[in-house]
Scaffold this motif. Structure first.
Motif, mmCIF file in Angstrom:
data_model
loop_
_atom_site.group_PDB
_atom_site.id
_atom_site.type_symbol
_atom_site.label_atom_id
_atom_site.label_comp_id
_atom_site.label_asym_id
_atom_site.label_seq_id
_atom_site.Cartn_x
_atom_site.Cartn_y
_atom_site.Cartn_z
ATOM 1 N N GLY A 75 -7.013 45.830 -27.466
ATOM 2 C CA GLY A 75 -6.117 44.726 -27.131
ATOM 3 C C GLY A 75 -4.694 44.739 -27.638
ATOM 4 N N HIS A 76 -4.272 45.761 -28.388
ATOM 5 C CA HIS A 76 -2.940 45.692 -29.002
ATOM 6 C C HIS A 76 -2.061 46.911 -28.742
ATOM 7 C CE1 HIS A 76 -5.216 42.590 -31.079
ATOM 8 N NE2 HIS A 76 -4.066 42.066 -31.466
ATOM 9 N N SER A 77 -2.354 47.690 -27.705
ATOM 10 C CA SER A 77 -1.544 48.876 -27.350
ATOM 11 C C SER A 77 -1.327 49.816 -28.544
ATOM 12 C CB SER A 77 -0.154 48.456 -26.834
ATOM 13 O OG SER A 77 -0.253 47.627 -25.723
ATOM 14 N N ASP A 78 -2.344 49.956 -29.388
ATOM 15 C CA ASP A 78 -2.116 50.813 -30.558
ATOM 16 C C ASP A 78 -3.198 51.854 -30.811
ATOM 17 O OD1 ASP A 78 -4.114 49.090 -31.337
ATOM 18 O OD2 ASP A 78 -2.957 48.083 -32.912
ATOM 19 N N VAL A 79 -4.165 51.978 -29.898
ATOM 20 C CA VAL A 79 -5.258 52.917 -30.163
ATOM 21 C C VAL A 79 -5.944 53.304 -28.849
ATOM 22 C CG1 VAL A 79 -6.979 51.073 -30.579
ATOM 23 C CG2 VAL A 79 -7.307 53.295 -31.646
ATOM 24 N N LEU A 80 -6.476 54.529 -28.779
ATOM 25 C CA LEU A 80 -7.261 54.959 -27.614
ATOM 26 C C LEU A 80 -8.741 55.032 -27.989
ATOM 27 C CD1 LEU A 80 -4.529 55.939 -26.336
ATOM 28 C CD2 LEU A 80 -5.797 57.866 -25.454
ATOM 29 N N GLY A 81 -9.598 54.689 -27.061
ATOM 30 C CA GLY A 81 -11.025 54.813 -27.321
ATOM 31 C C GLY A 81 -11.825 54.531 -26.062
ATOM 32 N N GLY A 82 -13.071 54.942 -26.069
ATOM 33 C CA GLY A 82 -13.969 54.663 -24.945
ATOM 34 C C GLY A 82 -15.337 54.304 -25.481
ATOM 35 N N ILE A 83 -16.071 53.456 -24.733
ATOM 36 C CA ILE A 83 -17.431 53.078 -25.168
ATOM 37 C C ILE A 83 -18.344 53.116 -23.953
ATOM 38 C CG2 ILE A 83 -18.883 51.330 -26.275
ATOM 39 C CD1 ILE A 83 -16.727 51.485 -28.154
ATOM 40 N N VAL A 84 -19.551 53.637 -24.162
ATOM 41 C CA VAL A 84 -20.588 53.599 -23.136
ATOM 42 C C VAL A 84 -21.739 52.779 -23.709
ATOM 43 C CG1 VAL A 84 -22.217 54.975 -21.785
ATOM 44 C CG2 VAL A 84 -19.953 55.891 -22.289
ATOM 45 N N VAL A 85 -22.311 51.894 -22.891
ATOM 46 C CA VAL A 85 -23.489 51.122 -23.335
ATOM 47 C C VAL A 85 -24.598 51.270 -22.310
ATOM 48 C CG1 VAL A 85 -24.380 48.825 -23.905
ATOM 49 C CG2 VAL A 85 -22.039 49.408 -24.542
ATOM 50 N N SER A 86 -25.811 51.449 -22.817
ATOM 51 C CA SER A 86 -26.968 51.569 -21.921
ATOM 52 C C SER A 86 -28.244 51.391 -22.743
ATOM 53 C CB SER A 86 -26.949 52.948 -21.239
ATOM 54 O OG SER A 86 -27.984 53.039 -20.291
ATOM 55 N N ALA A 95 5.297 49.804 -18.395
ATOM 56 C CA ALA A 95 4.432 50.780 -19.074
ATOM 57 C C ALA A 95 3.084 50.836 -18.392
ATOM 58 C CB ALA A 95 4.237 50.367 -20.541
ATOM 59 N N VAL A 96 2.415 52.004 -18.540
ATOM 60 C CA VAL A 96 1.031 52.105 -18.067
ATOM 61 C C VAL A 96 0.144 51.381 -19.079
ATOM 62 C CG1 VAL A 96 1.400 54.286 -16.868
ATOM 63 C CG2 VAL A 96 0.640 54.297 -19.261
ATOM 64 N N SER A 97 -1.153 51.483 -18.824
ATOM 65 C CA SER A 97 -2.180 50.834 -19.632
ATOM 66 C C SER A 97 -2.199 49.327 -19.336
ATOM 67 C CB SER A 97 -2.012 51.106 -21.117
ATOM 68 O OG SER A 97 -3.257 50.887 -21.771
ATOM 69 N N LEU A 98 -3.120 48.628 -19.941
ATOM 70 C CA LEU A 98 -3.352 47.223 -19.613
ATOM 71 C C LEU A 98 -4.199 46.602 -20.714
ATOM 72 C CD1 LEU A 98 -6.577 46.830 -18.199
ATOM 73 C CD2 LEU A 98 -5.547 48.653 -16.903
ATOM 74 N N GLY A 99 -4.382 45.293 -20.586
ATOM 75 C CA GLY A 99 -5.316 44.620 -21.487
ATOM 76 C C GLY A 99 -4.773 44.376 -22.877
ATOM 77 N N ALA A 100 -3.447 44.410 -23.026
ATOM 78 C CA ALA A 100 -2.870 44.227 -24.353
ATOM 79 C C ALA A 100 -2.243 42.849 -24.477
ATOM 80 C CB ALA A 100 -1.815 45.296 -24.590
ATOM 81 N N VAL A 101 -1.859 42.500 -25.686
ATOM 82 C CA VAL A 101 -1.243 41.197 -25.921
ATOM 83 C C VAL A 101 0.100 41.065 -25.193
ATOM 84 C CG1 VAL A 101 -2.408 40.647 -28.080
ATOM 85 C CG2 VAL A 101 -0.350 42.054 -28.150
ATOM 86 N N GLU A 102 0.788 42.208 -24.959
ATOM 87 C CA GLU A 102 2.076 42.175 -24.249
ATOM 88 C C GLU A 102 1.836 42.204 -22.741
ATOM 89 O OE1 GLU A 102 1.165 45.157 -25.769
ATOM 90 O OE2 GLU A 102 1.924 44.767 -27.787
ATOM 91 N N ILE A 149 0.407 43.912 -12.644
ATOM 92 C CA ILE A 149 0.781 43.273 -13.914
ATOM 93 C C ILE A 149 -0.468 43.034 -14.744
ATOM 94 C CG2 ILE A 149 1.843 41.297 -15.057
ATOM 95 C CD1 ILE A 149 3.421 40.632 -12.787
ATOM 96 N N SER A 150 -0.377 43.418 -16.002
ATOM 97 C CA SER A 150 -1.397 43.038 -16.964
ATOM 98 C C SER A 150 -0.776 41.883 -17.751
ATOM 99 C CB SER A 150 -1.702 44.235 -17.873
ATOM 100 O OG SER A 150 -2.474 43.824 -18.971
ATOM 101 N N VAL A 151 -1.231 40.681 -17.447
ATOM 102 C CA VAL A 151 -0.589 39.500 -18.028
ATOM 103 C C VAL A 151 -1.002 39.368 -19.493
ATOM 104 C CG1 VAL A 151 -0.299 37.006 -17.830
ATOM 105 C CG2 VAL A 151 -0.614 38.381 -15.764
ATOM 106 N N GLY A 152 -0.006 39.254 -20.346
ATOM 107 C CA GLY A 152 -0.256 39.186 -21.785
ATOM 108 C C GLY A 152 -0.535 37.772 -22.273
ATOM 109 N N ILE A 153 -0.431 37.613 -23.588
ATOM 110 C CA ILE A 153 -0.774 36.305 -24.161
ATOM 111 C C ILE A 153 0.476 35.547 -24.631
ATOM 112 C CG2 ILE A 153 -3.085 37.069 -24.847
ATOM 113 C CD1 ILE A 153 -2.009 37.132 -27.779
ATOM 114 N N GLU A 154 1.659 36.000 -24.150
ATOM 115 C CA GLU A 154 2.890 35.287 -24.520
ATOM 116 C C GLU A 154 2.864 33.889 -23.889
ATOM 117 O OE1 GLU A 154 2.810 38.167 -22.674
ATOM 118 O OE2 GLU A 154 4.196 39.655 -23.490
ATOM 119 N N ASP A 155 3.915 33.094 -24.174
ATOM 120 C CA ASP A 155 4.032 31.795 -23.498
ATOM 121 C C ASP A 155 4.254 32.069 -22.015
ATOM 122 O OD1 ASP A 155 5.136 29.379 -22.351
ATOM 123 O OD2 ASP A 155 5.297 28.666 -24.409
#
Ligand code: PLP
Length: 396
Positions: A216-227, A337-344, A375-381
């Motif tokens: 959520g903060h544009s500062d790390v890469l990672g992936g998760i699989v659940v099953s 910028a690319v990517s999404l899901g961040a606070v910005e 657009i990945s809408v952030g959490i700003e006002d």
């Protein structure tokens, strides 16, 4: 525990002897044995079995307590038995696909999957004799026909799809696919476990680019699989062998991000709804794609299979490509910028950026037009976000 409690506490009990409130970062590549007998006992289980027990870790490529805390936390949030972490979302996707596909197998995938996911299917797997057919999985009739025709080993769905926001019916497709013993994999990156739980709808495996909403903060890469544990143990063998593991510090950053997942997702959605309505009424905007709008073609399905509509919007400007370029060059608060899901709030142009590797003809067929903006809408006002878009639209 309820979901909002799980994001804060699941699998992160303070442990003896120090009882740290924040889960420790086990920044270590390997783990010591007390004796040869201890090593022998641990190795007899194999180097990459699930390590819930203290004193049974060997080497961070095969497992690490910080990775494990994250993996089990996300598994809990998705309603799965086990999770497995990777160095990026693409590592998670590739490792999962190569675990279950072999030469001569067929796969079916959503036509508007994330650009690199498309390349894994279309370039890498094809090179090894695995053929993938792409279809608009929001069209159940077409999907059923293709499943019956090719009897795929894997059905891979991205819903909502990136960047068209088309929604596929996970439950219906899982039922169709299971008649042919296909494994159903869902990329749940856009919704996060807060808004959608594919396993509960019948999918076999759920994948996240944890880089996005989970962290959520544009500062790390990672992936998760659940099953379930059986499938995860097969994928774990691939991970251990091929090595795309998540660094313990990155695992901790994602775990920390998850603690605010619920509050962030609520705000993303609230802001996105307002931005989508603003865009829908704007004279320079042709169409807006947001699952929360009545005008979204699968709005009813979205209400049924998701608990909310998320923070991702795409829209088409009336004046196409040039208008898109002008808009993006004139925003000030929204970050290009690319990517999404961040606070910005992040804005991008799929045709020239994230989806540029998909041949134009296929891209257009899948609805990713030259003038589409995401657009990945952030959490700003939200008033600041709208004012920024409004100012930039004036220059279009
Ligand atoms: C839907 C989706 N899946 C997978 C990925 C790949 O994830 P990562 O960038 O963490 O490798 C992305 C990246 O943007 C994505 O948007």
């Amino acid at each position: 525990m309820k979901f909002d409690t799980k994001v804060v506490h699941s699998n992160q009990e303070p442990e003896e002897p120090y009882f740290p409130v924040s889960h420790p970062i086990f920044q270590t590549s390997n783990f010591a044995f007390k004796s040869v007998e201890h090593a022998q006992k641990t190795f007899s289980k194999g180097p990459h079995f699930p390590r819930d027990m203290k004193g049974e870790y060997v080497y961070t490529r095969g497992g690490n307590p910080t990775q494990r805390a994250l993996e089990m936390c996300v598994a809990d949030l998705e309603g799965g038995e086990e999770g497995l972490s990777f160095s990026s979302g693409m590592a998670a996707i590739t490792s999962t696909l190569i675990t279950f596909l072999k030469k001569g197998d067929k796969a079916l995938a959503t036509d508007t999957v994330y650009g690199e996911t498309f390349l894994v299917f279309d370039k890498i797997l094809r090179k090894f004799g695995i053929e993938t057919s792409f279809v608009d999985t929001s069209n159940l009739e077409e999907t059923q026909k293709l499943i019956e025709a090719i009897k795929p080993k894997i059905v891979y769905i991205e819903t909502p799809a990136n960047p068209t926001l088309k929604i596929s019916d996970i439950k219906a497709i899982s039922e169709m696919a299971h008649q042919f013993d296909s494994l159903v994999i869902v990329d749940n990156t856009f919704m996060s476990p807060y808004f959608q739980n594919p396993l509960k709808l019948g999918a076999d495996i759920v994948i996240h680019s944890a880089t996005k909403y989970l962290a959520g903060h544009s500062d790390v890469l990672g992936g998760i699989v659940v099953s379930n544990s059986e499938l995860i143990s097969e994928i774990r063998e691939t991970l251990f062998t091929t090595g795309a593991v998540l660094d313990p510090f990155a695992a901790w950053l994602i775990l920390r991000g998850i603690k605010t997942l619920s509050v962030r997702m609520e705000r993303h959605q609230k802001n996105a709804m307002k931005v989508a309505k603003f865009l829908e009424e704007h004279e320079k905007v042709d169409r807006v794609f947001y699952p929360g709008l009545d005008s979204h073609p699968q709005h009813n399905l979205a209400k049924k299979q998701m608990k909310g509509f998320g923070g991702m919007i795409s829209f088409e400007l009336k004046d196409g490509y040039d208008a898109g370029v002008k808009l993006m060059n004139n925003v000030k608060l929204c970050t290009l910028a690319v990517s999404l899901g961040a606070v910005e709030t992040l804005i991008e142009h799929p045709a020239s950026m994230t989806h540029s590797m998909i041949p134009r003809e296929e891209r257009l067929k899948a609805g990713i037009t030259d003038g589409l903006v995401r657009i990945s809408v952030g959490i700003e006002d939200v008033e600041d976000i709208i004012e920024d878009l409004s100012n930039a639209l004036e220059k279009v």
